[in-house]
Motif scaffolding. Sequence first.
Motif: not given
Length: 173
Positions: A134-141
């Motif tokens: 979830r954190l990786l998705r939130e920080r995507d880009g």
Amino acid sequence: MTDCIFLIGFMGTGKSTIGQHLAAELGYELHDIDEAVVAREGRTIPEIFAEHGEAYFRRVESETLAELAERPLAVITTGGGAVLAAANRELMASRGVTVCLRATVDEIVRRVGNDPNRPLLRAEQDGLRERVERLLRERDGLYDFAEVHIDTTGKDVQVITAEIVDHLSNRTH
């Protein structure tokens, strides 16, 4: 070379370990943002989060980054969330070379699974893998601005350090 080399990336991608080796290889000073925040605040990161919350921590993290970015010949290792603030990304991009370290979710979970100093991984009741994803998705880009991107999964520290040094050497030619 360059004044500052910033190591960014999600928690558990190897920033602290690679930072130590890279600073030694280059003869640069090593500055770890998390260690500097702990020294400045006189308490651990989990204590800062518990007493003042994430927003306070992020503000202190940004102030510390700005101070350290003024140091010459420095390798600066950031916390995984330092990229959340646009001002931090702009500062790093303008003050030196930014290297993003990456790793697979499995590797991140293996590396941080037993680390009590990761308050964002303890914030919810769901599993560690789900929280990391979830954190990786939130920080995507948010890590995309980095000049160099290196996957650290399954790689030796010396190999990763050599890749960074090689890039730094080639950018001056």
